[in-house]
Design a protein around this motif. Sequence first.
Motif, PDB file in Angstrom:
ATOM      1  N   ALA A 168      -5.447  61.727 -20.581  1.00 58.92           N
ATOM      2  CA  ALA A 168      -6.832  61.161 -21.055  1.00 58.92           C
ATOM      3  C   ALA A 168      -6.842  59.931 -20.052  1.00 58.92           C
ATOM      4  O   ALA A 168      -7.949  59.656 -19.841  1.00 58.92           O
ATOM      5  CB  ALA A 168      -6.596  60.898 -22.556  1.00 58.92           C
ATOM      6  N   ASN A 169      -5.942  59.215 -20.162  1.00 54.01           N
ATOM      7  CA  ASN A 169      -6.004  57.851 -19.477  1.00 54.01           C
ATOM      8  C   ASN A 169      -6.252  58.142 -18.103  1.00 54.01           C
ATOM      9  O   ASN A 169      -7.283  57.447 -17.309  1.00 54.01           O
ATOM     10  CB  ASN A 169      -4.514  57.070 -19.659  1.00 54.01           C
ATOM     11  N   THR A 170      -5.880  58.916 -17.314  1.00 52.03           N
ATOM     12  CA  THR A 170      -6.175  59.109 -15.975  1.00 52.03           C
ATOM     13  C   THR A 170      -7.277  59.543 -15.798  1.00 52.03           C
ATOM     14  O   THR A 170      -8.126  59.096 -14.787  1.00 52.03           O
ATOM     15  CB  THR A 170      -5.006  60.293 -15.086  1.00 52.03           C
ATOM     16  N   LEU A 171      -7.879  60.409 -16.642  1.00 49.84           N
ATOM     17  CA  LEU A 171      -8.990  60.746 -16.430  1.00 49.84           C
ATOM     18  C   LEU A 171     -10.336  59.979 -16.746  1.00 49.84           C
ATOM     19  O   LEU A 171     -11.487  59.879 -16.035  1.00 49.84           O
ATOM     20  CB  LEU A 171      -9.368  62.230 -17.411  1.00 49.84           C
ATOM     21  N   CYS A 172      -9.926  59.052 -17.836  1.00 46.44           N
ATOM     22  CA  CYS A 172     -10.814  57.893 -18.033  1.00 46.44           C
ATOM     23  C   CYS A 172     -10.969  56.936 -16.900  1.00 46.44           C
ATOM     24  O   CYS A 172     -12.004  56.581 -16.497  1.00 46.44           O
ATOM     25  CB  CYS A 172     -10.132  57.297 -19.260  1.00 46.44           C
ATOM     26  N   ASN A 173      -9.912  56.732 -16.178  1.00 43.35           N
ATOM     27  CA  ASN A 173     -10.106  55.942 -14.849  1.00 43.35           C
ATOM     28  C   ASN A 173     -10.876  56.473 -13.683  1.00 43.35           C
ATOM     29  O   ASN A 173     -11.367  56.057 -13.156  1.00 43.35           O
ATOM     30  CB  ASN A 173      -8.547  55.469 -14.483  1.00 43.35           C
ATOM     31  N   TYR A 174     -10.466  57.940 -13.933  1.00 45.63           N
ATOM     32  CA  TYR A 174     -11.203  58.612 -12.644  1.00 45.63           C
ATOM     33  C   TYR A 174     -12.607  58.773 -12.857  1.00 45.63           C
ATOM     34  O   TYR A 174     -13.447  58.727 -11.914  1.00 45.63           O
ATOM     35  CB  TYR A 174     -10.520  60.232 -12.808  1.00 45.63           C
ATOM     36  N   PHE A 175     -13.235  58.730 -14.178  1.00 49.34           N
ATOM     37  CA  PHE A 175     -14.474  58.895 -14.477  1.00 49.34           C
ATOM     38  C   PHE A 175     -15.026  57.430 -14.243  1.00 49.34           C
ATOM     39  O   PHE A 175     -16.230  57.493 -13.309  1.00 49.34           O
ATOM     40  CB  PHE A 175     -14.642  59.254 -15.930  1.00 49.34           C
ATOM     41  N   TYR A 176     -14.384  56.473 -14.675  1.00 58.15           N
ATOM     42  CA  TYR A 176     -14.755  55.020 -14.181  1.00 58.15           C
ATOM     43  C   TYR A 176     -15.098  54.859 -12.663  1.00 58.15           C
ATOM     44  O   TYR A 176     -16.108  54.391 -12.184  1.00 58.15           O
ATOM     45  CB  TYR A 176     -13.833  54.152 -14.732  1.00 58.15           C
ATOM     46  N   THR A 177     -14.161  55.067 -11.862  1.00 56.68           N
ATOM     47  CA  THR A 177     -14.239  54.940 -10.414  1.00 56.68           C
ATOM     48  C   THR A 177     -15.412  56.027  -9.870  1.00 56.68           C
ATOM     49  O   THR A 177     -16.064  55.464  -9.020  1.00 56.68           O
ATOM     50  CB  THR A 177     -12.804  55.420 -10.009  1.00 56.68           C
ATOM     51  N   LEU A 178     -15.702  57.215 -10.458  1.00 55.72           N
ATOM     52  CA  LEU A 178     -16.462  58.115  -9.886  1.00 55.72           C
ATOM     53  C   LEU A 178     -17.881  57.661 -10.247  1.00 55.72           C
ATOM     54  O   LEU A 178     -18.644  57.502  -9.336  1.00 55.72           O
ATOM     55  CB  LEU A 178     -16.462  59.414 -10.656  1.00 55.72           C
ATOM     56  N   TYR A 179     -18.222  56.989 -11.328  1.00 59.02           N
ATOM     57  CA  TYR A 179     -19.274  56.250 -11.713  1.00 59.02           C
ATOM     58  C   TYR A 179     -19.787  55.019 -10.919  1.00 59.02           C
ATOM     59  O   TYR A 179     -20.878  55.018 -10.195  1.00 59.02           O
ATOM     60  CB  TYR A 179     -19.456  56.132 -13.350  1.00 59.02           C
TER      61      TYR A 179
END
Length: 197
Positions: free
Chosen positions: A125-136
């Motif tokens: 969940a943490n990795t995906l949260c960071n991934y989304f932040y970077t993507l946006y």
Amino acid sequence: MTARVLDKKELKELLQFIKTRKHAARDRAMVLMTHLAGMRVKEVASTRIKDVLTNEGTIKNEIRLSAKQTKGKHSRVIVLSERLQKELLIYLQHRFETKQLDTGAVTKVMDKALFNTQKRSYFSANTLCNYFYTLYKTARFEGASSHSGRRSFLTTLSSKGVALRTMMELAGHRQAQTTMQYIDVSEDIKRAAVELL
């Protein structure tokens, strides 16, 4: 800070940006699970192939998540629109490089995570949260985060006149106040509301 809500045009721009990325099919499907089904990032990360794919190789019309897969230790059902079902089918066909998803190669991995990283077989969940932040951020959507899809989902439903109780169910909320915190009330929404009179 509250996560930015993306309107229909901005979501389209985000999806255009995603097309340019290495893992475009995966990223598109993950983003759309938040924008079209209102899923939490933890729920997206914990979704398994068998949660969306039948043994016959078709996409289910709902995802049944266990309490372990959700927030608040309550199981919930995610309703999938036809559009999202098509998107998930395209993603899985791309992932397994086949149009036939009822083959042995696919059925052997039904317990695996729906989305995997380059290095691991699943996102936390943490990795995906960071991934989304970077993507946006890379797509230049300032203020957007892993919560943006969920907020956009509920704001869109609200602007279309969907009842609060229905939105609570779709979001997996037990309190109306929680759902209302996700809804962004813009000038356009207020203007459209008064024009109903």
